[in-house]
Structure formats: C-alpha cells, structure tokens
Design an enzyme around this catalytic site. Structure first.
Site, mmCIF file in Angstrom:
data_model
loop_
_atom_site.group_PDB
_atom_site.id
_atom_site.type_symbol
_atom_site.label_atom_id
_atom_site.label_comp_id
_atom_site.label_asym_id
_atom_site.label_seq_id
_atom_site.Cartn_x
_atom_site.Cartn_y
_atom_site.Cartn_z
ATOM 1 N N ASP A 105 0.656 -1.196 -0.015
ATOM 2 C CA ASP A 105 -0.039 0.002 0.021
ATOM 3 C C ASP A 105 0.716 1.114 -0.073
ATOM 4 O O ASP A 105 2.054 1.279 0.642
ATOM 5 C CB ASP A 105 -0.696 0.027 1.468
ATOM 6 C CG ASP A 105 -1.796 -0.816 1.345
ATOM 7 O OD1 ASP A 105 -1.973 -2.134 0.407
ATOM 8 O OD2 ASP A 105 -2.841 -0.732 2.300
ATOM 9 N N ASP A 106 0.297 2.386 -0.471
ATOM 10 C CA ASP A 106 0.721 3.896 -0.465
ATOM 11 C C ASP A 106 1.892 3.938 -1.471
ATOM 12 O O ASP A 106 2.765 5.096 -1.082
ATOM 13 C CB ASP A 106 1.297 4.229 1.232
ATOM 14 C CG ASP A 106 0.414 3.756 2.250
ATOM 15 O OD1 ASP A 106 -0.953 3.652 1.900
ATOM 16 O OD2 ASP A 106 0.535 3.822 3.314
ATOM 17 N N HIS A 156 -5.870 2.488 -4.218
ATOM 18 C CA HIS A 156 -5.917 2.870 -2.504
ATOM 19 C C HIS A 156 -6.737 4.440 -2.199
ATOM 20 O O HIS A 156 -7.744 4.110 -1.902
ATOM 21 C CB HIS A 156 -4.471 2.726 -2.220
ATOM 22 C CG HIS A 156 -4.256 2.597 -0.715
ATOM 23 N ND1 HIS A 156 -5.196 1.738 0.227
ATOM 24 C CD2 HIS A 156 -3.500 3.133 0.325
ATOM 25 C CE1 HIS A 156 -4.841 1.992 1.395
ATOM 26 N NE2 HIS A 156 -3.956 2.789 1.567
ATOM 27 N N HIS A 160 -5.132 10.111 0.263
ATOM 28 C CA HIS A 160 -5.008 9.352 1.460
ATOM 29 C C HIS A 160 -5.306 10.090 2.717
ATOM 30 O O HIS A 160 -4.797 9.793 3.837
ATOM 31 C CB HIS A 160 -3.638 8.718 1.546
ATOM 32 C CG HIS A 160 -3.561 7.573 2.442
ATOM 33 N ND1 HIS A 160 -3.692 7.426 3.806
ATOM 34 C CD2 HIS A 160 -3.296 6.126 1.932
ATOM 35 C CE1 HIS A 160 -3.521 6.317 4.082
ATOM 36 N NE2 HIS A 160 -3.250 5.358 3.083
ATOM 37 N N HIS A 262 3.851 -2.237 3.234
ATOM 38 C CA HIS A 262 3.816 -1.038 2.404
ATOM 39 C C HIS A 262 4.934 -0.510 1.785
ATOM 40 O O HIS A 262 5.904 -1.088 1.902
ATOM 41 C CB HIS A 262 3.789 0.240 3.590
ATOM 42 C CG HIS A 262 2.373 0.093 4.411
ATOM 43 N ND1 HIS A 262 2.172 -0.968 5.527
ATOM 44 C CD2 HIS A 262 1.172 0.742 4.329
ATOM 45 C CE1 HIS A 262 0.849 -0.724 6.050
ATOM 46 N NE2 HIS A 262 0.196 0.175 5.204
#
Ligand code: ZN
Length: 302
Positions: A105-106, A156, A160, A262
């Site tokens: 993620d990210d 995602h 964010h 991540h």
C-alpha cells in the site's frame, strides 16, 4: 382401498405439504433477516458472525448488494459512469492450495518500489500494489512498470486523507476517480479492485463505510482487507527481521494469505525484509500470486 384409507393418505399428504412449506418459509425468512440485518447494521458487522467468510457466501452477498442498492434517487450513482466494472462476483480463482497474496500500500515511491519490483522479479513471483496519486516523472513511470512486470494495481486513494475521503460517498468517489483515471492514463488499464485507506472499517469511516461499500459493489469493484500484517507501518523503526518474523511467525496453515505491507516513503526496511519473507513463504509451500477480482476477498465487515 376404502374411503377411510384414502382420507388418511390425503391427510398425511396435506400435513407433509404444510410442514414443508413452513420449513421453507422459515429458511427464507432467516436468510432475508440475515441480509436485512447486514444492510441496516448501525455499526460494524463482523462478517464471520454471519458466516460470510467462504467464497460462495461472499459471492452471494456481493451479488445481493449489487442488486438491492441500485436506486435512481441516489445522485452519486450517476456520477463517473465510466467507473464501472463488468463483474459477476464469481470467485473462480479460489483453490484449496496454499496461495499468498503480498500487497503493498501507499506507493509508488521512488526509493522503495523499484527495489521491491527487482526482488519480486528475481524470485519470479507476483504481487499487488494498492496505489496512491503520484505525479512526478520518476514515480509516474512506476505504475506502468508494475503492470508490465505482471503485477496487479489496485486503487488505494488519491489523497489518502481520511477526513477528506470519508466525508461523504461523493467525496470518496471524487478521490477514487482521480487516482483511477491517473492509473488508466499512465498504464492503459483500469484498476478493478481496491483497498480502503485504514481498512474497510475504521474509526474515520464508521458512519459511512456501508454506503461506500454498497456503491462500489454496485459498480462491480471488489475491496480487499487482509488476514496477515507485516506490521511494517506499526512503528517507525521496525527492523527487516521483525517484519519477516511478523509474516512468518504464524503457524501458516491458512490456504489463503493476504498480507499487508507498504511501499510508501520510508519503507526501505520492507524491501530489505522481502527476500526472507518470500523464501520463508516458498519454503512453507505457498505460491505467491497477484490478486484480481476472481479471488474472493478478505473483508473485515459490512
Ligand atoms: Zn494506506
């Protein structure tokens, strides 16, 4: 046979018929009640308490959500009509064999993602990247590289920013559209799966997550939470060996692992841990694959 015997046979037949109808009504009633309870649940519903964990029941739930929530009076349903995936929610990829889906993620991030891609390539294994919005030249190229090397890109978030994206379903869709269009423009393919920032049920989206899930399901998207965490975002100084242990410390008999990792800024230690993580998983008989919407998801709740 006498009239009396006939009467007896007919009475037994009628009783059996009435009993069958009663049992059928009861079963349908319970099924309906379960769905209604899920749809109207005011707070987090743990799907496991309703038995929505296996591929078949999740498939039923998503199909149901896709149908019941179509409503012309809800204005956000007509927004971004291109954000629609042809999906029948049949999770045909599910198997009893041990499969591990590593998810990152990210990213993409210039200092972490290329190294992770190099390692995945070295072991010839596939993974999934739930991406955010990056528009500098160096990181823009990484979206395409991920796809070209056989991995999956899932959405995602663009920003964010929890308070922003979970302010309303409209706000969530605005953010989702921005990153989805960005990925499609850069790679030529439209992402079909997503992961909620913070997971599908968290303290920022409690009031709204069911409506977002219903809307995204209506559009054919599948969301993926996780059943294992590398813990790589839980503390700033987590070491590569701690990350490796977090993934491998369990008695890994689960046939399906979806592992949270991540590749955002500062996650160099995730890349450093990755060779040992992969070798450990392979040694335990796992195949490492990329997610797609034919794999039934891990969902925290509805
Ligand atoms: Zn995130």
């Amino acid at each position: 046979m006498s009239v009396k015997t006939w009467k007896k046979i007919i009475s037994i037949f009628v009783i059996i018929l009435i009993l069958s109808l009663a049992i059928l009504t009861l079963f349908l009633g319970i099924g309906y009640f379960r769905y209604e309870k899920l749809l109207n649940a005011p707070t987090t519903v743990d799907l496991t308490t309703y038995g929505y964990t296996d591929s078949e029941s999740l498939s039923k739930l998503f199909k149901y959500l896709k149908e019941v929530d179509a409503d012309e009076t809800i204005s956000y349903q007509s927004k971004y009509e291109h954000l629609n995936i042809d999906n029948d929610f049949n999770f045909t990829a599910d198997t009893d064999e041990k499969v591990c889906y590593l998810t990152f993620d990210d990213g993409p991030n210039k200092d972490v993602t290329p190294e992770i891609l190099d390692i995945l390539d070295r072991y010839n294994v596939k993974a999934t990247f739930f991406v955010i919005y990056r528009d500098n030249e160096e990181e823009k190229k990484l979206y395409k590289r991920i796809i070209n090397e056989g991995h999956t890109i899932g959405i995602h978030s663009a920003s964010h920013n929890y308070t922003k994206i979970y302010a309303s379903v409209d706000a969530y869709l605005d953010d989702f559209c921005k990153i989805s269009d960005h990925v499609e423009a850069l790679t030529g393919s439209k992402p079909e799966i997503f992961r909620f920032p913070g997971g599908s049920v968290n303290s920022y989206n409690k009031a709204i997550y069911q409506r977002i899930i219903a809307e995204m399901t209506r559009r054919g998207y599948v969301y993926y939470d996780w059943n294992y965490s590398s813990g790589d975002a839980e503390s700033a100084n987590i070491s590569p060996s701690e990350i490796t242990d977090n993934v491998l410390k369990y008695n890994l008999d689960s046939s399906k692992m979806i592992v949270l990792c991540h590749d955002g800024p500062g996650h160099q230690n995730t890349a450093k841990a990755l060779p040992d993580v992969i070798e450990g998983l392979l040694a335990q008989g796992y195949t490492l694959k990329a997610l797609d919407n034919t794999v039934s998801p891990i969902c925290f709740g509805y």
